[in-house]
Design a protein around this motif. Structure first.
Motif, PDB file in Angstrom:
ATOM      1  N   TYR A 234       3.939   5.932  -5.570  1.00 46.79           N
ATOM      2  CA  TYR A 234       4.197   6.001  -7.009  1.00 46.79           C
ATOM      3  C   TYR A 234       2.986   6.455  -7.819  1.00 46.79           C
ATOM      4  CZ  TYR A 234       8.887   4.068  -6.708  1.00 46.79           C
ATOM      5  OH  TYR A 234      10.224   3.899  -6.459  1.00 46.79           O
ATOM      6  N   ALA A 235       1.776   6.320  -7.272  1.00 44.56           N
ATOM      7  CA  ALA A 235       0.570   6.653  -8.038  1.00 44.56           C
ATOM      8  C   ALA A 235       0.584   8.077  -8.596  1.00 44.56           C
ATOM      9  CB  ALA A 235      -0.676   6.412  -7.194  1.00 44.56           C
TER      10      ALA A 235
ATOM     11  N   TRP B 232       4.055  -1.982 -13.356  1.00 44.82           N
ATOM     12  CA  TRP B 232       3.233  -1.002 -14.047  1.00 44.82           C
ATOM     13  C   TRP B 232       3.512  -1.115 -15.542  1.00 44.82           C
ATOM     14  CZ3 TRP B 232       5.225  -0.118  -9.267  1.00 44.82           C
ATOM     15  CH2 TRP B 232       4.420   0.498  -8.298  1.00 44.82           C
TER      16      TRP B 232
ATOM     17  N   PRO C 233       0.812  -1.218   0.000  1.00 46.82           N
ATOM     18  CA  PRO C 233       0.000   0.000   0.000  1.00 46.82           C
ATOM     19  C   PRO C 233       0.849   1.274   0.000  1.00 46.82           C
ATOM     20  CG  PRO C 233      -0.890  -1.590   1.543  1.00 46.82           C
ATOM     21  CD  PRO C 233       0.433  -2.129   1.109  1.00 46.82           C
TER      22      PRO C 233
ATOM     23  N   VAL D  75       2.455   1.700  -3.554  1.00 48.42           N
ATOM     24  CA  VAL D  75       1.443   2.098  -4.536  1.00 48.42           C
ATOM     25  C   VAL D  75       1.056   3.558  -4.337  1.00 48.42           C
ATOM     26  CG1 VAL D  75      -0.935   1.713  -5.298  1.00 48.42           C
ATOM     27  CG2 VAL D  75       0.569  -0.235  -4.865  1.00 48.42           C
ATOM     28  N   ALA D  76       0.855   3.978  -3.079  1.00 53.74           N
ATOM     29  CA  ALA D  76       0.487   5.363  -2.799  1.00 53.74           C
ATOM     30  C   ALA D  76       1.614   6.328  -3.178  1.00 53.74           C
ATOM     31  CB  ALA D  76       0.130   5.513  -1.324  1.00 53.74           C
TER      32      ALA D  76
ATOM     33  N   GLY E 245      -1.618   8.189 -11.705  1.00 58.89           N
ATOM     34  CA  GLY E 245      -2.669   7.435 -11.034  1.00 58.89           C
ATOM     35  C   GLY E 245      -2.769   5.982 -11.429  1.00 58.89           C
ATOM     36  N   ARG E 246      -1.897   5.524 -12.310  1.00 59.41           N
ATOM     37  CA  ARG E 246      -1.955   4.117 -12.727  1.00 59.41           C
ATOM     38  C   ARG E 246      -1.664   3.197 -11.544  1.00 59.41           C
ATOM     39  NH1 ARG E 246       1.836   2.492 -17.073  1.00 59.41           N
ATOM     40  NH2 ARG E 246       3.150   4.245 -16.493  1.00 59.41           N
ATOM     41  N   ARG E 247      -2.310   2.042 -11.561  1.00 55.06           N
ATOM     42  CA  ARG E 247      -2.095   1.062 -10.507  1.00 55.06           C
ATOM     43  C   ARG E 247      -1.341  -0.131 -11.074  1.00 55.06           C
ATOM     44  NH1 ARG E 247      -4.569   2.098  -5.907  1.00 55.06           N
ATOM     45  NH2 ARG E 247      -4.389  -0.063  -5.216  1.00 55.06           N
ATOM     46  N   PRO E 248      -0.556  -0.805 -10.229  1.00 53.59           N
ATOM     47  CA  PRO E 248       0.271  -1.906 -10.733  1.00 53.59           C
ATOM     48  C   PRO E 248      -0.448  -3.250 -10.715  1.00 53.59           C
ATOM     49  CG  PRO E 248       0.774  -1.530  -8.443  1.00 53.59           C
ATOM     50  CD  PRO E 248      -0.267  -0.500  -8.822  1.00 53.59           C
ATOM     51  N   GLU E 249       0.075  -4.175 -11.487  1.00 56.92           N
ATOM     52  CA  GLU E 249      -0.229  -5.582 -11.298  1.00 56.92           C
ATOM     53  C   GLU E 249       0.649  -6.077 -10.149  1.00 56.92           C
ATOM     54  OE1 GLU E 249      -0.557  -7.688 -15.365  1.00 56.92           O
ATOM     55  OE2 GLU E 249       0.540  -5.843 -15.763  1.00 56.92           O
TER      56      GLU E 249
ATOM     57  N   LEU F 280       5.719  -5.604  -8.014  1.00 61.90           N
ATOM     58  CA  LEU F 280       4.733  -4.710  -8.623  1.00 61.90           C
ATOM     59  C   LEU F 280       5.186  -4.364 -10.031  1.00 61.90           C
ATOM     60  CD1 LEU F 280       4.139  -2.223  -5.647  1.00 61.90           C
ATOM     61  CD2 LEU F 280       3.162  -4.499  -6.024  1.00 61.90           C
TER      62      LEU F 280
END
Length: 213
Positions: free
Chosen positions: A168-169, A190, A162, A165-166, A174-178, A188
């Motif tokens: 790097y978003a 992207w 979390p 992700v927060a 705003g892209r989210r990773p697999e 992670l």
């Protein structure tokens, strides 16, 4: 020091050999000399990074930037896939080890290692390091990523996800990773969406074939 090799299979694409290797070095074999540098294929996060490269690297020539390159294993893996790589590490001894491993793996012409960051962008940026370092270096890492590039971050456990992700978003629109997992470890990835690829292709076609006004 043992005179026997350790062989680690990393399907579907790689075989990592640690120690002596007298057989031929083919397009899937990464040969590493014994060392204390990080990244020899035995750790889950390193194997996941190699598998992410095998799955997501372009099928033609590409450029990879390897942050915290350690043994150079990920840069060497990129070269085995037909790319070129630049690795950076704060440890000068690791730089020498990585260069020697590139020679052992017969890809020394396609990779280079340094203690300073290049001023360029890359098709793939990979960083297999600790959460706090990934957090601190986030702007520098993203600045090296080409507009349609793929970012691979690892060295993380589930509770790190979390925060990363927060962090790097906002830097990645705003892209989210697999999220990929093996035991307690997470990687992670992207990747650009199909829409982004299509938009870029359309813009490229417009620039290459301008219509009269």
């Amino acid at each position: 020091m043992s005179d026997r090799s350790t062989i680690i299979e990393v399907p579907p694409r790689f075989r990592v050999v640690i120690g002596p290797w007298d057989a031929g070095v083919d397009e899937r074999t990464i040969v590493l000399g014994p060392s204390h540098a990080f990244g020899d294929g035995r750790h889950e996060s390193t194997r996941m990074c190699l598998q992410a490269l095998a799955s997501f690297a372009p099928r033609s020539g590409f450029r990879l930037f390897d942050v915290g390159s350690g043994t150079g294993i990920l840069s060497i893996g990129a070269a085995k896939l037909g790319g070129e790589a630049i690795g950076v590490d704060i440890d000068a001894a690791a730089i020498a080890i990585a260069a020697d491993n590139a020679r052992r793996s017969a890809v020394e012409a396609r990779v280079s290692f340094a203690t300073t960051w290049p001023d360029a962008t890359f098709d793939i940026v990979v960083a297999n390091i600790l959460r706090d370092v990934l957090t601190e270096l986030a702007p520098l890492i993203v600045a090296r990523l080409a507009p349609l590039g793929t970012l691979i971050l690892s060295g993380l456990v589930s509770t790190d996800v979390p925060e990363i992700v927060a962090r790097y978003a906002p830097l990645l629109a705003g892209r989210r990773p697999e999220i990929f997992e093996r035991d307690t470890w997470r990687t992670l990835v992207w990747r650009p969406s199909a829409t982004e690829h299509a938009r870029d292709g359309h813009q490229g076609a417009s620039k290459a074939d301008p219509r009269p006004a």
